[in-house]
Write an enzyme that holds these catalytic residues in place. Sequence first.
Site, mmCIF file in Angstrom:
data_model
loop_
_atom_site.group_PDB
_atom_site.id
_atom_site.type_symbol
_atom_site.label_atom_id
_atom_site.label_comp_id
_atom_site.label_asym_id
_atom_site.label_seq_id
_atom_site.Cartn_x
_atom_site.Cartn_y
_atom_site.Cartn_z
ATOM 1 N N GLU A 22 -21.704 -58.290 -91.211
ATOM 2 C CA GLU A 22 -20.612 -59.026 -91.711
ATOM 3 C C GLU A 22 -21.039 -60.277 -93.051
ATOM 4 O O GLU A 22 -20.445 -60.064 -94.384
ATOM 5 C CB GLU A 22 -19.763 -59.868 -91.347
ATOM 6 C CG GLU A 22 -18.988 -58.593 -90.286
ATOM 7 C CD GLU A 22 -19.580 -59.365 -88.963
ATOM 8 O OE1 GLU A 22 -21.398 -59.269 -88.477
ATOM 9 O OE2 GLU A 22 -19.506 -59.411 -88.016
ATOM 10 N N CYS A 47 -18.792 -62.579 -84.512
ATOM 11 C CA CYS A 47 -18.962 -63.550 -84.364
ATOM 12 C C CYS A 47 -18.079 -64.569 -84.975
ATOM 13 O O CYS A 47 -18.024 -64.364 -85.971
ATOM 14 C CB CYS A 47 -20.983 -63.819 -84.223
ATOM 15 S SG CYS A 47 -21.304 -64.458 -85.912
HETATM 16 N N1 THU Z 1 -23.934 -58.832 -84.866
HETATM 17 C C1 THU Z 1 -23.135 -58.789 -86.007
HETATM 18 O O1 THU Z 1 -24.423 -58.110 -87.108
HETATM 19 N N2 THU Z 1 -22.099 -59.329 -86.135
HETATM 20 C C2 THU Z 1 -21.762 -60.122 -85.265
HETATM 21 O O2 THU Z 1 -20.294 -59.935 -86.110
HETATM 22 C C3 THU Z 1 -22.147 -59.970 -83.770
HETATM 23 C C4 THU Z 1 -23.277 -59.581 -83.703
HETATM 24 C C5 THU Z 1 -25.549 -58.876 -84.602
HETATM 25 C C6 THU Z 1 -27.049 -59.883 -84.918
HETATM 26 C C7 THU Z 1 -27.545 -59.534 -83.392
HETATM 27 O O3 THU Z 1 -28.293 -58.449 -84.564
HETATM 28 C C8 THU Z 1 -27.458 -59.073 -82.933
HETATM 29 O O4 THU Z 1 -25.752 -58.602 -83.151
HETATM 30 C C9 THU Z 1 -26.486 -59.000 -80.969
HETATM 31 O O5 THU Z 1 -26.329 -60.112 -81.388
#
Ligand code: THU
Length: 145
Positions: A56, A87
Amino acid sequence: MLRDDALVQAAWQAWANAYAPYSGLAVGAAVETADGQIFAGCNVENASYGLTLCAERNALAQAVARGQRGICRVVVVADTTQPLAPCGACRQWLWELAPAAEVILLNRQGEWRRSTTAELLPLAFDRGHLLGKTGSEAGNTQRAT
Ligand code: THU
Protein backbone atom coordinates in the site's frame (compact mmCIF):
# COMPACT_ATOMS: atom_id res chain seq x y z
CA MET A 1 -17.53 -7.06 -11.76
CA LEU A 2 -14.44 -6.65 -9.56
CA ARG A 3 -12.39 -9.01 -11.73
CA ASP A 4 -12.76 -6.66 -14.72
CA ASP A 5 -11.89 -3.57 -12.72
CA ALA A 6 -8.68 -1.95 -14.06
CA LEU A 7 -7.63 -1.04 -10.53
CA VAL A 8 -7.97 -4.66 -9.41
CA GLN A 9 -6.01 -5.86 -12.42
CA ALA A 10 -3.22 -3.36 -11.68
CA ALA A 11 -3.07 -4.56 -8.08
CA TRP A 12 -2.72 -8.21 -9.18
CA GLN A 13 -0.02 -7.28 -11.69
CA ALA A 14 1.99 -5.63 -8.93
CA TRP A 15 1.25 -8.61 -6.65
CA ALA A 16 2.97 -10.87 -9.20
CA ASN A 17 6.14 -8.79 -8.74
CA ALA A 18 6.14 -8.84 -4.94
CA TYR A 19 9.54 -9.37 -3.36
CA ALA A 20 8.71 -11.43 -0.28
CA PRO A 21 11.45 -14.08 0.19
CA TYR A 22 11.19 -13.96 4.00
CA SER A 23 7.47 -14.03 4.75
CA GLY A 24 6.34 -15.67 1.52
CA LEU A 25 3.30 -13.39 1.59
CA ALA A 26 2.94 -11.46 -1.66
CA VAL A 27 0.77 -8.34 -1.51
CA GLY A 28 -0.31 -6.02 -4.30
CA ALA A 29 -1.98 -2.63 -4.09
CA ALA A 30 -3.24 -0.06 -6.55
CA VAL A 31 -4.57 3.44 -6.05
CA GLU A 32 -6.73 5.53 -8.37
CA THR A 33 -6.87 9.31 -8.58
CA ALA A 34 -10.05 11.28 -9.19
CA ASP A 35 -9.10 11.70 -12.87
CA GLY A 36 -8.69 7.95 -13.34
CA GLN A 37 -4.92 7.54 -13.13
CA ILE A 38 -3.74 4.28 -11.59
CA PHE A 39 -0.56 3.58 -9.62
CA ALA A 40 0.40 0.19 -8.26
CA GLY A 41 2.92 -1.26 -5.84
CA CYS A 42 3.93 -4.52 -4.21
CA ASN A 43 5.58 -5.36 -0.92
CA VAL A 44 9.37 -5.26 -0.93
CA GLU A 45 11.06 -7.13 1.90
CA ASN A 46 14.58 -6.80 3.26
CA ALA A 47 16.98 -9.08 5.16
CA SER A 48 16.78 -6.41 7.83
CA TYR A 49 13.09 -7.25 8.33
CA GLY A 50 11.99 -3.93 9.76
CA LEU A 51 12.91 -2.15 6.53
CA THR A 52 10.19 -3.97 4.61
CA LEU A 53 7.94 -1.78 2.50
CA CYS A 54 4.28 -2.72 2.31
CA ALA A 55 2.40 -2.79 -0.99
CA GLU A 56 0.00 0.00 0.00
CA ARG A 57 2.75 2.44 0.91
CA ASN A 58 4.63 1.54 -2.27
CA ALA A 59 1.55 2.30 -4.41
CA LEU A 60 0.86 5.56 -2.58
CA ALA A 61 4.47 6.64 -3.02
CA GLN A 62 4.30 5.89 -6.76
CA ALA A 63 1.38 8.29 -7.07
CA VAL A 64 3.08 11.02 -5.06
CA ALA A 65 6.31 10.63 -7.08
CA ARG A 66 4.31 11.42 -10.21
CA GLY A 67 2.78 14.48 -8.64
CA GLN A 68 -0.59 12.84 -8.05
CA ARG A 69 -2.67 13.20 -4.92
CA GLY A 70 -6.44 13.13 -4.56
CA ILE A 71 -6.67 9.36 -4.36
CA CYS A 72 -10.27 8.20 -4.33
CA ARG A 73 -9.98 4.41 -4.54
CA VAL A 74 -7.56 1.82 -3.21
CA VAL A 75 -7.41 -1.93 -3.88
CA VAL A 76 -5.29 -4.36 -1.84
CA VAL A 77 -4.90 -7.97 -3.00
CA ALA A 78 -3.27 -11.09 -1.58
CA ASP A 79 -3.65 -14.86 -1.79
CA THR A 80 -4.89 -15.14 1.78
CA THR A 81 -7.81 -17.06 3.26
CA GLN A 82 -9.48 -13.77 4.14
CA PRO A 83 -8.97 -10.45 2.33
CA LEU A 84 -5.78 -8.90 3.76
CA ALA A 85 -6.26 -6.19 6.36
CA PRO A 86 -3.85 -3.27 5.87
CA CYS A 87 -1.30 -2.91 8.66
CA GLY A 88 -1.37 0.03 11.04
CA ALA A 89 1.44 1.90 9.29
CA CYS A 90 -0.38 1.67 5.96
CA ARG A 91 -3.62 2.88 7.53
CA GLN A 92 -1.72 5.92 8.74
CA TRP A 93 -0.32 6.50 5.24
CA LEU A 94 -3.81 6.12 3.77
CA TRP A 95 -5.09 8.73 6.20
CA GLU A 96 -2.33 11.11 5.11
CA LEU A 97 -2.65 10.66 1.35
CA ALA A 98 -6.08 9.13 0.69
CA PRO A 99 -8.31 10.23 3.59
CA ALA A 100 -11.55 10.11 1.61
CA ALA A 101 -10.82 6.89 -0.27
CA GLU A 102 -12.89 3.77 -0.68
CA VAL A 103 -10.71 0.76 0.16
CA ILE A 104 -11.38 -2.66 -1.35
CA LEU A 105 -9.63 -5.71 0.10
CA LEU A 106 -9.67 -8.77 -2.14
CA ASN A 107 -8.25 -12.29 -2.12
CA ARG A 108 -7.51 -14.84 -4.83
CA GLN A 109 -10.85 -16.59 -4.33
CA GLY A 110 -12.62 -13.36 -5.17
CA GLU A 111 -13.75 -12.75 -1.59
CA TRP A 112 -13.76 -9.04 -0.90
CA ARG A 113 -14.47 -6.51 1.74
CA ARG A 114 -15.23 -2.85 1.18
CA SER A 115 -14.18 -0.19 3.65
CA THR A 116 -12.99 3.40 3.78
CA THR A 117 -9.82 4.99 5.06
CA ALA A 118 -11.81 6.66 7.82
CA GLU A 119 -13.30 3.35 8.95
CA LEU A 120 -9.87 1.73 8.97
CA LEU A 121 -8.31 4.38 11.21
CA PRO A 122 -10.62 5.92 13.77
CA LEU A 123 -9.25 8.66 16.02
CA ALA A 124 -6.36 9.22 13.63
CA PHE A 125 -3.24 11.20 14.42
CA ASP A 126 -2.78 13.81 11.74
CA ARG A 127 -1.57 17.28 10.86
CA GLY A 128 -4.18 18.86 13.06
CA HIS A 129 -2.36 17.60 16.11
CA LEU A 130 0.96 18.95 14.86
CA LEU A 131 -0.43 22.40 14.24
CA GLY A 132 -2.06 22.46 17.64
CA LYS A 133 -5.45 22.83 16.02
CA THR A 134 -7.99 20.06 15.64
CA GLY A 135 -7.43 16.34 15.35
CA SER A 136 -9.54 14.12 13.12
CA GLU A 137 -12.25 13.69 15.77
CA ALA A 138 -11.72 16.79 17.83
CA GLY A 139 -15.45 17.36 17.99
CA ASN A 140 -15.83 14.37 20.27
CA THR A 141 -13.24 15.53 22.77
CA GLN A 142 -14.38 16.01 26.36
CA ARG A 143 -12.78 18.29 28.90
CA ALA A 144 -11.82 16.84 32.29
CA THR A 145 -13.69 18.56 35.10
N1 THU B 1 2.27 -6.44 4.09
C1 THU B 1 1.81 -5.54 3.17
O1 THU B 1 2.37 -5.43 2.07
N2 THU B 1 0.76 -4.78 3.50
C2 THU B 1 0.10 -4.83 4.70
O2 THU B 1 -0.75 -4.00 4.95
C3 THU B 1 0.42 -5.89 5.63
C4 THU B 1 1.72 -6.59 5.40
C5 THU B 1 3.43 -7.25 3.75
C6 THU B 1 4.69 -6.83 4.47
C7 THU B 1 5.48 -8.11 4.47
O3 THU B 1 6.25 -8.17 3.30
C8 THU B 1 4.44 -9.22 4.43
O4 THU B 1 3.21 -8.60 4.10
C9 THU B 1 4.29 -9.96 5.75
O5 THU B 1 4.09 -9.07 6.79
